[in-house]
Write an enzyme that holds these catalytic residues in place. Structure first.
Site, mmCIF file in Angstrom:
data_model
loop_
_atom_site.group_PDB
_atom_site.id
_atom_site.type_symbol
_atom_site.label_atom_id
_atom_site.label_comp_id
_atom_site.label_asym_id
_atom_site.label_seq_id
_atom_site.Cartn_x
_atom_site.Cartn_y
_atom_site.Cartn_z
ATOM 1 N N ILE A 136 -7.385 -5.673 21.333
ATOM 2 C CA ILE A 136 -6.002 -4.855 21.181
ATOM 3 C C ILE A 136 -5.023 -5.595 20.634
ATOM 4 O O ILE A 136 -4.526 -6.657 21.181
ATOM 5 C CB ILE A 136 -5.653 -4.299 22.544
ATOM 6 C CG1 ILE A 136 -6.701 -3.438 23.275
ATOM 7 C CG2 ILE A 136 -4.432 -3.473 22.505
ATOM 8 C CD1 ILE A 136 -6.651 -3.141 24.914
ATOM 9 N N TYR B 62 0.849 -1.249 0.176
ATOM 10 C CA TYR B 62 0.083 -0.106 0.050
ATOM 11 C C TYR B 62 0.814 1.197 -0.088
ATOM 12 O O TYR B 62 0.769 2.119 -0.836
ATOM 13 C CB TYR B 62 -1.029 -0.049 1.170
ATOM 14 C CG TYR B 62 -1.526 1.301 1.344
ATOM 15 C CD1 TYR B 62 -2.438 1.980 0.510
ATOM 16 C CD2 TYR B 62 -1.612 1.988 2.581
ATOM 17 C CE1 TYR B 62 -2.971 3.162 0.828
ATOM 18 C CE2 TYR B 62 -2.018 3.091 2.881
ATOM 19 C CZ TYR B 62 -2.870 3.946 1.901
ATOM 20 O OH TYR B 62 -3.524 4.966 1.963
HETATM 21 N N1 UFG Z 1 -5.897 -1.912 16.356
HETATM 22 C C1 UFG Z 1 -6.133 -2.701 17.523
HETATM 23 N N2 UFG Z 1 -7.389 -3.346 17.297
HETATM 24 C C2 UFG Z 1 -8.276 -3.282 16.085
HETATM 25 C C3 UFG Z 1 -7.914 -2.523 15.006
HETATM 26 C C4 UFG Z 1 -6.757 -1.655 15.552
HETATM 27 O O1 UFG Z 1 -5.771 -2.862 18.608
HETATM 28 O O2 UFG Z 1 -9.226 -4.065 16.091
HETATM 29 C C5 UFG Z 1 -4.687 -0.938 16.736
HETATM 30 C C6 UFG Z 1 -3.933 -1.157 15.458
HETATM 31 O O3 UFG Z 1 -2.949 -2.218 15.752
HETATM 32 C C7 UFG Z 1 -3.131 0.062 15.378
HETATM 33 C C8 UFG Z 1 -4.136 1.210 16.013
HETATM 34 O O4 UFG Z 1 -5.103 0.445 16.412
HETATM 35 O O5 UFG Z 1 -2.273 0.138 16.274
HETATM 36 C C9 UFG Z 1 -4.841 2.031 14.859
HETATM 37 O O6 UFG Z 1 -5.137 0.932 13.753
HETATM 38 P P1 UFG Z 1 -5.946 1.234 12.365
HETATM 39 O O7 UFG Z 1 -6.442 -0.067 11.908
HETATM 40 O O8 UFG Z 1 -7.318 2.344 12.639
HETATM 41 O O9 UFG Z 1 -5.045 2.188 11.599
HETATM 42 P P2 UFG Z 1 -3.653 1.935 11.186
HETATM 43 O O10 UFG Z 1 -2.634 2.836 11.928
HETATM 44 O O11 UFG Z 1 -3.351 0.753 10.838
HETATM 45 O O12 UFG Z 1 -3.679 2.540 9.513
HETATM 46 C C10 UFG Z 1 -4.020 3.920 9.045
HETATM 47 C C11 UFG Z 1 -4.802 4.138 8.014
HETATM 48 C C12 UFG Z 1 -3.843 3.502 6.817
HETATM 49 C C13 UFG Z 1 -2.460 4.394 6.798
HETATM 50 C C14 UFG Z 1 -1.795 4.107 8.271
HETATM 51 C C15 UFG Z 1 -0.775 4.925 8.228
HETATM 52 O O13 UFG Z 1 -5.901 3.158 7.879
HETATM 53 O O14 UFG Z 1 -4.498 3.828 5.671
HETATM 54 O O15 UFG Z 1 -2.873 4.619 9.208
HETATM 55 O O16 UFG Z 1 -0.213 5.127 9.692
HETATM 56 F F1 UFG Z 1 -1.803 4.014 6.003
#
Ligand code: UFG
Length: 324
Positions: free
Chosen positions: A205, A141
């Site tokens: 988490i 991505y």
């Molecule tokens: N998380 C959990 N449980 C869940 C979902 C998420 O603990 O059920 C945690 C993840 O591990 C992460 C945090 O929550 O630490 C945020 O996760 P998200 O999936 O909400 O977002 P991401 O940080 O993975 O991704 C987002 C965007 C991407 C982008 C990225 C850049 O969705 O498109 O930020 O940092 F690339």
């Protein structure tokens, strides 16, 4: 001024369309409704259902509407999915983005804003992460956005296409009418709020053994309206040349802090359970957004996590099943 917004039925694109209309722009939305929602598209836009893979279709839209600028949101956006299905990203995101850039160049559009990502920074040497940080994409991505950013640099040099690359950290929150509704939902804040609504029974988490104050991952949550305003400021600034900005709130919040704030706002206990780490998650990602503050006078209006999560909660209460 007329703006073509691809992905204007999606979460960020639809809020940007809303802000553009409020700022007096005319808006044409091009979206295949694969992930987006027709109901998210503001009524006052011209809506064209179509796919960027179809070069003729996007060429025809650009030729007919002659937008002064294009804002490109239509994309696959999930880091985890891109590790499982890399061609959706390395092929589709890249080819679709290039089809759009080619249409821009062919029909005389001079300004292009790309929705880019913090996933360009998998191994940051400094926190907060500013624009001088080395680019190390964290996934197919992030790599797809890197290729599109680099393509824009070449098109500026060769075709005079002025670009703005806005690298978002964690977009979150909602406006009164538009919020986050993905299928499947994978993002932390909407998932936590689904627990508060009784749609899920707990939140998992993903790991509590990271090198962070409470062991859970730290992210920079930026309100989607603040992101949208940054696009409008960037659009104005393209008159003087191309630009690239990292966009976040500048503050990190852990997964546990997000859950705690959601408990306070919703009044629901939101059961949480610690599970294994999710592959590909860096411990901490916080944006250094000083450059856009200094150069464009941008400032987040929704700085507190309570404000961001609170706006998402209001939207969820009004849309218990999402848009549908
Ligand atoms: N998380 C959990 N449980 C869940 C979902 C998420 O603990 O059920 C945690 C993840 O591990 C992460 C945090 O929550 O630490 C945020 O996760 P998200 O999936 O909400 O977002 P991401 O940080 O993975 O991704 C987002 C965007 C991407 C982008 C990225 C850049 O969705 O498109 O930020 O940092 F690339």
């Amino acid at each position: 001024m007329k703006i073509l917004v691809t992905g204007g039925a999606g979460y960020i694109g639809s809020v940007v369309a809303e802000e553009l209309l409020a700022a007096g722009y005319e808006v044409v939305v091009f979206d295949n409704l694969f992930q987006g929602h027709r109901q998210a598209v503001p009524e006052a836009v011209v809506f064209v259902e179509g796919d960027l893979a179809d070069r003729r279709a996007i060429g025809a839209v650009v030729k007919e509407h002659k937008p002064e600028a294009i804002m490109h949101f239509a994309s696959h956006t999930l880091v985890g999915e891109s590790m499982q299905q890399p061609f959706l990203y390395l092929r589709d995101n890249v080819v679709n983005g290039l089809n759009l850039m080619a249409a821009a160049c062919e029909f005389g559009v001079e300004k292009f804003i790309l929705s880019s990502t913090a996933n360009l920074f998998d191994d940051p040497k400094r926190m907060p992460i500013d624009e001088s940080e080395e680019i190390v994409p964290g996934s197919p991505y992030g790599e797809s956005k890197n290729i599109l950013e680099r393509s824009l640099r070449w098109l500026d040099k060769t075709k005079g296409l002025r670009y703005g690359c806005l690298r978002y950290f964690n977009a979150a929150g909602a406006t009164k009418e538009r919020g986050e509704d993905h299928d499947p939902e994978t993002h932390l804040i909407p998932l936590v709020l689904q627990v508060a609504q009784g749609i899920r029974n707990k939140i998992i988490i993903f790991g509590d053994d990271y090198d962070t104050p409470d062991g859970t991952c730290v992210r920079d949550y930026i309100h989607v309206s603040d992101l949208a305003r940054a696009h409008i400021l960037a659009l104005g600034a393209l008159d003087t040349g191309s630009l690239t900005y990292n966009l976040g709130n500048g503050q990190g919040f852990s997964v546990k802090e997000v859950i705690e704030v959601a408990r306070k706002i919703s009044g629901h206990p939101i059961p949480a359970e610690v599970g294994p780490r999710r592959p590909g998650d860096p411990a901490t990602l916080v944006a250094g957004s000083e450059k856009i503050k200094k150069e464009l006078g941008w400032k987040a209006r929704h700085e507190s996590l309570e404000d961001i999560v609170g706006s998402a909660w209001e939207w969820c209460k009004g849309h218990p099943g999402g848009y549908d």
